[in-house]
Design a protein around this motif. Structure first.
Motif, mmCIF file in Angstrom:
data_model
loop_
_atom_site.group_PDB
_atom_site.id
_atom_site.type_symbol
_atom_site.label_atom_id
_atom_site.label_comp_id
_atom_site.label_asym_id
_atom_site.label_seq_id
_atom_site.Cartn_x
_atom_site.Cartn_y
_atom_site.Cartn_z
ATOM 1 N N LEU A 73 82.436 31.540 36.636
ATOM 2 C CA LEU A 73 83.022 30.192 36.532
ATOM 3 C C LEU A 73 83.379 29.869 35.087
ATOM 4 O O LEU A 73 84.398 29.207 34.832
ATOM 5 C CB LEU A 73 82.044 29.155 37.086
ATOM 6 N N ILE B 174 85.679 26.108 42.746
ATOM 7 C CA ILE B 174 84.230 26.300 42.659
ATOM 8 C C ILE B 174 83.649 26.641 44.035
ATOM 9 O O ILE B 174 82.788 27.527 44.158
ATOM 10 C CB ILE B 174 83.568 25.034 42.077
ATOM 11 N N HIS C 106 84.219 30.244 44.819
ATOM 12 C CA HIS C 106 83.277 31.111 44.117
ATOM 13 C C HIS C 106 81.923 31.165 44.831
ATOM 14 O O HIS C 106 81.331 32.241 44.990
ATOM 15 C CB HIS C 106 83.085 30.615 42.677
#
Length: 392
Positions: free
Chosen positions: A59, A19, A22
């Motif tokens: 995601l 995460i 990203h």
């Protein structure tokens, strides 16, 4: 102990680094667009909204792929992500190109076969080709310069998308590794329970039979021969101490058996039980550990079964060598089973009820690459174990 392939917190929470990756890649777009690094500054609100939407869509795809699946409605979300990443490029230029890495990564992970190849190629070439054409049309760069910058944009896109795809697959591998570790730990616990149960049965079976036998004998002698009764009680206490020591050794997996000790102990115990015992084991060969253990446990199990499940009056224990193998035979004239059974290796082990002495004997014989046989014929019961002298 083998060190983990990743830090422990990464093994337990592998999604957080993905995460964070990203966010770091996607935040370039609102920053570059707001500052106007390639052209005039853009609307920061629109860039921030696009940042949030692109991040959520990407995601959603990657987290599902990291679990080994594709999200529900993925064709629509993939089209939305590709549109969001490619259409604004014609107005915002290279400020927006970081989003194309998310679209390319989702295409590679969600599509299959030729469709994936064509879509990935189109996404890969879209922005670099557009940039080269724009630079040549404006006349601000020569052809070599435009091609070099286009190649750089192509390389950066491949690098970013490859990092995203690799991160998703790494998370999936880490999850599978953690699941495998958990399964192996559960298997190890189960195997240890089986070992303790088997060793307790095999060790305490004979010890408890000896304690019961010597206790009964001491009671019978108490009224007639006090000295003999006291000797049997002393012997009983010694057997109980040995049993306690064996139990403690089992818990530490340190228990070992001696072939000569088991033979002598079996002869003494059978003699105390009134069984006429004959030994033919003078030529004891040097044996490997698994072979020696298998034969020693076979003698212990055969003796225990004779005392607990038969009314034998005679018993013969024979140990012979022949062409690189050692054969143990225990023959008695006790109560016989209705039929004969032959066990050889793992397949026969499955026919032995778990938790019995025969199950432990089968496992130890298999570990020594041997075979074992029980037969009943002409009023005699035979337990035979054959193992090679040398076992790797």
């Amino acid at each position: 102990m083998t060190p983990p392939i990743a830090p422990r917190w990464v093994m337990r929470h592998p999604l957080w680094p993905l995460i964070a990756l990203h966010v770091l890649l996607a935040v370039q777009v609102p920053v570059y667009t707001t500052l106007g690094l390639d052209g005039p500054p853009g609307n920061p609100v629109a860039a921030t909204v696009a940042f949030v939407l692109t991040l959520c869509l990407s995601l959603r795809h990657i987290l599902a792929v990291s679990r080994g699946e594709r999200p529900a409605g993925w064709p629509w979300t993939l089209v939305a992500l590709a549109t969001l990443a490619n259409v604004p490029l014609w107005w915002f230029g290279s400020n927006w190109q970081a989003f194309t890495a998310f679209a390319l990564a989702s295409i590679v992970m969600l599509l299959r076969g030729r469709l994936m190849l064509f879509a990935a190629l189109a996404q890969l070439l879209h922005n670099p080709v557009k940039e080269v054409i724009a630079m040549l049309r404006d006349g601000t760069h020569t052809i070599p310069q435009a091609l070099l910058l286009g190649a750089y944009a192509l390389f950066a896109l491949i690098l970013y998308a490859g990092t995203l795809v690799g991160g998703a697959r790494l998370v999936r591998l880490l999850n599978e590794l953690e699941a495998a570790r958990t399964e192996l730990a559960a298997t190890a616990v189960g195997e240890e329970r089986i070992r303790v149960s088997r060793d307790l049965h095999d060790l305490l079976g004979q010890s408890l039979s000896a304690i019961s036998l010597k206790g009964d004998l001491a009671l019978r002698l108490l009224a007639k021969d006090t000295a003999a009764a006291r000797a049997e009680i002393d012997s009983l206490a010694g057997v109980a101490r040995d049993a306690l020591r064996d139990v403690r050794a089992i818990t530490r997996d340190e228990h070992s058996v001696s072939l000569r000790t088991e033979i002598d102990g079996a002869a003494a115990l059978l003699g105390a039980a009134g069984v006429d015992t004959r030994l033919d084991v003078a030529d004891l060969p040097p044996l490997s550990g698994p072979a020696r253990n298998a034969l020693a446990w076979a003698i212990r199990e055969g003796t225990t079964n004779l005392l607990r499940h038969s009314e034998a009056r005679t018993c013969t224990i024979t140990l012979t060598r022949h062409q690189g193998t050692v054969r143990l035979e225990i023959v008695n004239d006790g109560v016989q089973p209705p039929s004969a059974s032959r066990f050889t290796g793992a397949a026969d082990l499955t026919r032995t009820p778990p938790g019995t002495g025969l199950s432990g004997l089968a496992e130890r014989t298999r570990a020594a690459s041997g075979t074992w046989l029980t037969t009943a014929h002409d009023g005699l019961f035979l337990l035979s174990v054959e193992v090679p002298e040398a076992v790797a």
